[in-house]
Design an enzyme around this catalytic site. Sequence first.
Site, PDB file in Angstrom:
ATOM      1  N   ARG A   6      15.406  -5.397  11.466  1.00 28.57           N
ATOM      2  CA  ARG A   6      14.362  -5.414  12.487  1.00 28.57           C
ATOM      3  C   ARG A   6      14.144  -6.837  12.973  1.00 28.57           C
ATOM      4  O   ARG A   6      14.063  -7.771  12.190  1.00 28.57           O
ATOM      5  CB  ARG A   6      13.056  -4.863  11.923  1.00 28.57           C
ATOM      6  CG  ARG A   6      13.143  -3.408  11.563  1.00 28.57           C
ATOM      7  CD  ARG A   6      11.915  -2.904  10.881  1.00 28.57           C
ATOM      8  NE  ARG A   6      10.707  -3.273  11.615  1.00 28.57           N
ATOM      9  CZ  ARG A   6       9.502  -2.897  11.253  1.00 28.57           C
ATOM     10  NH1 ARG A   6       9.329  -2.160  10.190  1.00 28.57           N
ATOM     11  NH2 ARG A   6       8.449  -3.259  11.960  1.00 28.57           N
ATOM     12  N   ARG A  51      -0.329 -10.299  13.025  1.00 24.95           N
ATOM     13  CA  ARG A  51      -0.794  -9.058  12.384  1.00 24.95           C
ATOM     14  C   ARG A  51      -1.791  -9.364  11.282  1.00 24.95           C
ATOM     15  O   ARG A  51      -2.779  -8.637  11.110  1.00 24.95           O
ATOM     16  CB  ARG A  51       0.393  -8.272  11.826  1.00 24.95           C
ATOM     17  CG  ARG A  51       1.206  -7.581  12.912  1.00 24.95           C
ATOM     18  CD  ARG A  51       2.490  -6.973  12.420  1.00 24.95           C
ATOM     19  NE  ARG A  51       2.332  -6.066  11.314  1.00 24.95           N
ATOM     20  CZ  ARG A  51       3.330  -5.730  10.487  1.00 24.95           C
ATOM     21  NH1 ARG A  51       4.538  -6.216  10.664  1.00 24.95           N
ATOM     22  NH2 ARG A  51       3.123  -4.892   9.504  1.00 24.95           N
ATOM     23  N   LYS A  65       0.816  -1.214   0.000  1.00 22.71           N
ATOM     24  CA  LYS A  65       0.000   0.000   0.000  1.00 22.71           C
ATOM     25  C   LYS A  65       0.849   1.263   0.000  1.00 22.71           C
ATOM     26  O   LYS A  65       0.624   2.168  -0.809  1.00 22.71           O
ATOM     27  CB  LYS A  65      -0.948   0.030   1.202  1.00 22.71           C
ATOM     28  CG  LYS A  65      -2.007  -1.031   1.199  1.00 22.71           C
ATOM     29  CD  LYS A  65      -2.929  -0.922   2.393  1.00 22.71           C
ATOM     30  CE  LYS A  65      -2.235  -0.967   3.738  1.00 22.71           C
ATOM     31  NZ  LYS A  65      -1.615  -2.236   4.086  1.00 22.71           N
ATOM     32  N   ARG A  91      -9.450   1.391   9.035  1.00 22.77           N
ATOM     33  CA  ARG A  91      -8.936   0.096   9.468  1.00 22.77           C
ATOM     34  C   ARG A  91     -10.022  -0.840   9.986  1.00 22.77           C
ATOM     35  O   ARG A  91      -9.744  -1.987  10.304  1.00 22.77           O
ATOM     36  CB  ARG A  91      -7.892   0.282  10.579  1.00 22.77           C
ATOM     37  CG  ARG A  91      -6.603   0.896  10.086  1.00 22.77           C
ATOM     38  CD  ARG A  91      -5.598   0.948  11.235  1.00 22.77           C
ATOM     39  NE  ARG A  91      -4.377   1.618  10.849  1.00 22.77           N
ATOM     40  CZ  ARG A  91      -3.329   1.021  10.331  1.00 22.77           C
ATOM     41  NH1 ARG A  91      -3.330  -0.270  10.135  1.00 22.77           N
ATOM     42  NH2 ARG A  91      -2.259   1.715  10.023  1.00 22.77           N
ATOM     43  N   ARG A 128      11.751  -7.704   4.339  1.00 23.44           N
ATOM     44  CA  ARG A 128      11.887  -6.283   4.687  1.00 23.44           C
ATOM     45  C   ARG A 128      12.520  -6.148   6.070  1.00 23.44           C
ATOM     46  O   ARG A 128      13.375  -5.291   6.290  1.00 23.44           O
ATOM     47  CB  ARG A 128      10.503  -5.626   4.634  1.00 23.44           C
ATOM     48  CG  ARG A 128      10.512  -4.136   4.870  1.00 23.44           C
ATOM     49  CD  ARG A 128       9.154  -3.532   4.622  1.00 23.44           C
ATOM     50  NE  ARG A 128       8.163  -4.015   5.562  1.00 23.44           N
ATOM     51  CZ  ARG A 128       6.855  -3.879   5.424  1.00 23.44           C
ATOM     52  NH1 ARG A 128       6.363  -3.293   4.345  1.00 23.44           N
ATOM     53  NH2 ARG A 128       6.015  -4.332   6.331  1.00 23.44           N
TER      54      ARG A 128
END
Length: 191
Positions: free
Chosen positions: A133, A144, A13, A88, A127
Amino acid sequence: MRLVLLGAPGSGKGTQASRLKEALGVPHISTGDLLRGAVAAGTALGLQAKAVMERGELVSDDIVLGMLEERLGAGDCGAGFILDGYPRNSAQANALDALLARLGQPVDVAVLLDVDTELLIERIAGRARAEGRSDDTPETVRNRLRVYNDQTAPVIGFYEAAGTLVRVDGVGSMDEITARVLAAIGHAPAA
């Protein structure tokens, strides 16, 4: 063009919003960026949000909607906008719809970037590795995605019922996906 971008975490997105901003000549509005900007600028809504965040709570829909209303009133939104990360959930979709109706700026199209769950997990894990991360483990990503399916996926039905939803295959190169989105919304890519 007033556009809402929908899709699971890792669907692209943010990447597509940045690319579409250039192609359509309208601002990309991310509620996360709005929130951070209002807090940094010390606006009235930003100060309210800061107080809520300092208590470790989620910023209310009313505060976020107020920030959106302020942002949508800016001159650069006259020709449209791209919303990324909002709504959301169904309550936010209804509140946004009411706000946009009041402003005379209804959503023209909601674009759903469709990507297979396992590919989403691979993308986010890749990513995370690239950015160093450690919080995006396969299990946290699956969680998630569960939250997305429970809370955000119903927004797809909201736009489907409104007749504004288009589904776009979110797999391929960035250029291919952007071209698909532009074709789906009836906007020929710049030559």
